[in-house]
Scaffold this active site. Sequence first.
Site, mmCIF file in Angstrom:
data_model
loop_
_atom_site.group_PDB
_atom_site.id
_atom_site.type_symbol
_atom_site.label_atom_id
_atom_site.label_comp_id
_atom_site.label_asym_id
_atom_site.label_seq_id
_atom_site.Cartn_x
_atom_site.Cartn_y
_atom_site.Cartn_z
ATOM 1 N N CYS A 110 0.815 -1.107 0.077
ATOM 2 C CA CYS A 110 -0.004 0.004 0.006
ATOM 3 C C CYS A 110 0.766 1.305 0.096
ATOM 4 C CB CYS A 110 -1.034 0.136 1.144
ATOM 5 S SG CYS A 110 -2.350 0.995 0.796
ATOM 6 N N HIS A 111 0.772 2.170 1.109
ATOM 7 C CA HIS A 111 1.642 3.203 1.071
ATOM 8 C C HIS A 111 3.008 3.082 1.974
ATOM 9 C CE1 HIS A 111 -2.541 4.897 0.758
ATOM 10 N NE2 HIS A 111 -1.743 6.249 0.456
#
Length: 180
Positions: A110-111
């Site tokens: 994800c991030h």
Amino acid sequence: MLDGKTIAFLVAPEGVEQVELTEPWKAVKQAGGTPKLVSTSSGQVQGFNHLDKADRFAVDDTVDSAEATSFDGLVLPGGVANPDFLRTVPEAVRFVRAFFDAGKPVAAICHAPWTLIEADVVRGRTLTSWPSLQTDLRNAGATWVDKEVMVCTQGPNTLVTSRKPDDLKAFCQAATDAFS
């Protein structure tokens, strides 16, 4: 598969996307490995389900005392606030970079690649991530792809990346394969 192996999970005190911590954690345990929670401070970390507070988790070690040499691999869960905080903590960035310097496998979802960018370890690598990070990754010298999971071996270590919680099944399998 991971018998005798210890895998670090690095998270900030707040902001980790809970499922991106708990699902890879379970996968490591089910494969026979020992997961250890590392953070920037001792005590507990606060998990989140997107923007809502979820469960708390006990920290096993802190980045100011943890060493990559004590682990066989590293998982970087996402959540927007989690990697954004980690990339501002020099000890956390040093800890992440040490896995690359030692040639140890790293899995980020994800991030989480924001922390990899800060550690300057994405240049020449192919990664995926939450789509909003693609420009940041390209600017840091990486090739970004829109895939469920990307396993990059074009560097000093194996780097496993995924985009989002929907990709967790593939991410967990690729990560445990890399750690074995």
